[in-house]
Design a protein around this motif. Structure first.
Motif, PDB file in Angstrom:
ATOM      1  N   ALA A  64       0.835  -1.206   0.000  1.00 36.78           N
ATOM      2  CA  ALA A  64       0.000   0.000   0.000  1.00 36.78           C
ATOM      3  C   ALA A  64       0.869   1.255   0.000  1.00 36.78           C
ATOM      4  N   MET A  65       1.911   1.251   0.818  1.00 35.86           N
ATOM      5  CA  MET A  65       2.783   2.428   0.886  1.00 35.86           C
ATOM      6  C   MET A  65       3.564   2.627  -0.411  1.00 35.86           C
ATOM      7  N   VAL A  66       4.058   1.538  -0.986  1.00 33.10           N
ATOM      8  CA  VAL A  66       4.806   1.638  -2.243  1.00 33.10           C
ATOM      9  C   VAL A  66       3.885   2.108  -3.372  1.00 33.10           C
ATOM     10  N   GLN A  67       2.665   1.586  -3.423  1.00 38.81           N
ATOM     11  CA  GLN A  67       1.704   2.002  -4.454  1.00 38.81           C
ATOM     12  C   GLN A  67       1.384   3.496  -4.326  1.00 38.81           C
ATOM     13  N   PHE A  68       1.203   3.969  -3.095  1.00 30.31           N
ATOM     14  CA  PHE A  68       0.923   5.383  -2.836  1.00 30.31           C
ATOM     15  C   PHE A  68       2.062   6.257  -3.358  1.00 30.31           C
ATOM     16  N   GLN A  69       3.308   5.816  -3.131  1.00 27.82           N
ATOM     17  CA  GLN A  69       4.473   6.551  -3.628  1.00 27.82           C
ATOM     18  C   GLN A  69       4.520   6.543  -5.155  1.00 27.82           C
ATOM     19  N   LYS A  70       4.305   5.380  -5.750  1.00 22.72           N
ATOM     20  CA  LYS A  70       4.353   5.274  -7.213  1.00 22.72           C
ATOM     21  C   LYS A  70       3.244   6.095  -7.868  1.00 22.72           C
ATOM     22  N   GLU A  71       2.070   6.057  -7.267  1.00 20.47           N
ATOM     23  CA  GLU A  71       0.921   6.754  -7.860  1.00 20.47           C
ATOM     24  C   GLU A  71       1.087   8.264  -7.861  1.00 20.47           C
ATOM     25  N   TYR A  72       1.638   8.830  -6.780  1.00 20.91           N
ATOM     26  CA  TYR A  72       1.722  10.283  -6.657  1.00 20.91           C
ATOM     27  C   TYR A  72       3.132  10.836  -6.831  1.00 20.91           C
ATOM     28  N   ASP A  73       4.137   9.978  -6.918  1.00 25.37           N
ATOM     29  CA  ASP A  73       5.514  10.382  -7.230  1.00 25.37           C
ATOM     30  C   ASP A  73       6.037  11.484  -6.307  1.00 25.37           C
ATOM     31  N   TRP A  74       5.890  11.272  -4.989  1.00 23.42           N
ATOM     32  CA  TRP A  74       6.371  12.242  -4.018  1.00 23.42           C
ATOM     33  C   TRP A  74       7.894  12.347  -4.072  1.00 23.42           C
ATOM     34  N   ASP A  75       8.434  13.444  -3.577  1.00 20.01           N
ATOM     35  CA  ASP A  75       9.879  13.606  -3.525  1.00 20.01           C
ATOM     36  C   ASP A  75      10.520  12.679  -2.494  1.00 20.01           C
ATOM     37  N   PHE A  76       9.798  12.342  -1.463  1.00 19.19           N
ATOM     38  CA  PHE A  76      10.295  11.389  -0.473  1.00 19.19           C
ATOM     39  C   PHE A  76       9.100  10.652   0.128  1.00 19.19           C
ATOM     40  N   MET A  77       9.387   9.513   0.752  1.00 22.11           N
ATOM     41  CA  MET A  77       8.319   8.709   1.349  1.00 22.11           C
ATOM     42  C   MET A  77       8.611   8.513   2.826  1.00 22.11           C
ATOM     43  N   LYS A  78       7.668   8.890   3.666  1.00 19.93           N
ATOM     44  CA  LYS A  78       7.765   8.626   5.095  1.00 19.93           C
ATOM     45  C   LYS A  78       7.234   7.211   5.320  1.00 19.93           C
ATOM     46  N   ILE A  79       8.006   6.400   6.014  1.00 19.98           N
ATOM     47  CA  ILE A  79       7.559   5.044   6.306  1.00 19.98           C
ATOM     48  C   ILE A  79       6.859   5.060   7.652  1.00 19.98           C
ATOM     49  N   ASN A  80       5.565   4.798   7.620  1.00 23.85           N
ATOM     50  CA  ASN A  80       4.743   4.835   8.826  1.00 23.85           C
ATOM     51  C   ASN A  80       4.755   3.508   9.562  1.00 23.85           C
ATOM     52  N   PRO A  81       4.709   3.560  10.894  1.00 25.52           N
ATOM     53  CA  PRO A  81       4.425   2.332  11.634  1.00 25.52           C
ATOM     54  C   PRO A  81       2.915   2.071  11.580  1.00 25.52           C
ATOM     55  N   ARG A  82       2.507   0.921  12.052  1.00 27.73           N
ATOM     56  CA  ARG A  82       1.067   0.654  12.151  1.00 27.73           C
ATOM     57  C   ARG A  82       0.444   1.705  13.064  1.00 27.73           C
ATOM     58  N   ALA A  83      -0.795   2.058  12.815  1.00 24.81           N
ATOM     59  CA  ALA A  83      -1.456   3.113  13.581  1.00 24.81           C
ATOM     60  C   ALA A  83      -1.641   2.742  15.049  1.00 24.81           C
ATOM     61  N   GLY A  84      -1.795   1.470  15.384  1.00 31.71           N
ATOM     62  CA  GLY A  84      -2.071   1.090  16.763  1.00 31.71           C
ATOM     63  C   GLY A  84      -0.917   0.491  17.520  1.00 31.71           C
ATOM     64  N   TYR A  85       0.288   0.565  16.979  1.00 38.82           N
ATOM     65  CA  TYR A  85       1.410  -0.127  17.629  1.00 38.82           C
ATOM     66  C   TYR A  85       1.661   0.370  19.048  1.00 38.82           C
ATOM     67  N   HIS A  86       1.505   1.653  19.272  1.00 41.72           N
ATOM     68  CA  HIS A  86       1.860   2.236  20.569  1.00 41.72           C
ATOM     69  C   HIS A  86       0.912   1.800  21.689  1.00 41.72           C
ATOM     70  N   VAL A  87      -0.359   1.552  21.396  1.00 45.53           N
ATOM     71  CA  VAL A  87      -1.269   1.090  22.450  1.00 45.53           C
ATOM     72  C   VAL A  87      -1.059  -0.389  22.744  1.00 45.53           C
ATOM     73  N   GLN A  88      -0.663  -1.142  21.736  1.00 52.17           N
ATOM     74  CA  GLN A  88      -0.404  -2.565  21.949  1.00 52.17           C
ATOM     75  C   GLN A  88       0.832  -2.770  22.821  1.00 52.17           C
TER      76      GLN A  88
END
Length: 112
Positions: A64-88
């Motif tokens: 999903a992250m790679v597709q988002f980068q390819k689709e919009y051709d951003w200058d850089f890509m921030k790699i996100n952790p899972r949204a709920g990792y910190h509560v787990q």
């Protein structure tokens, strides 16, 4: 307002023309900025988001992250952790969201 299409954020001028140019490669643009130089045409741009519906399977999450980068051709890509990792990490449990735009739900509080 929820932005579902990042291209809604791209700047257009009064004459309606898109001013996003490719005078420099992504790497050249970032290198210039890191050296304190100002690119002549525009600054670097990126946008990031969570992919809630794909975060629970690593291969889907990465795709999903790679597709988002390819689709919009951003200058850089921030790699996100899972949204709920910190509560787990604190012993909470979550129910994974299968909706692209809805966050996961905490199902068990650590204190319970």
């Amino acid at each position: 307002m929820r932005i579902q299409d990042p291209t809604q954020l791209m700047m257009t001028w009064k004459d309606g023309k898109d001013r996003m140019t490719d005078k420099y490669s992504h790497r050249e643009r970032i290198d210039m900025i890191l050296k304190g130089e100002t690119p002549e045409d525009r600054s670097a741009g990126s946008l990031w988001r969570h992919f809630f519906h794909r975060e629970w399977i690593p291969d889907l999450f990465v795709a999903a992250m790679v597709q988002f980068q390819k689709e919009y051709d951003w200058d850089f890509m921030k790699i996100n952790p899972r949204a709920g990792y910190h509560v787990q990490d604190w012993g909470n449990e979550i129910a994974w969201s299968h909706d692209e735009f809805k966050n996961h739900v905490k199902t068990k509080d650590r204190k319970s």
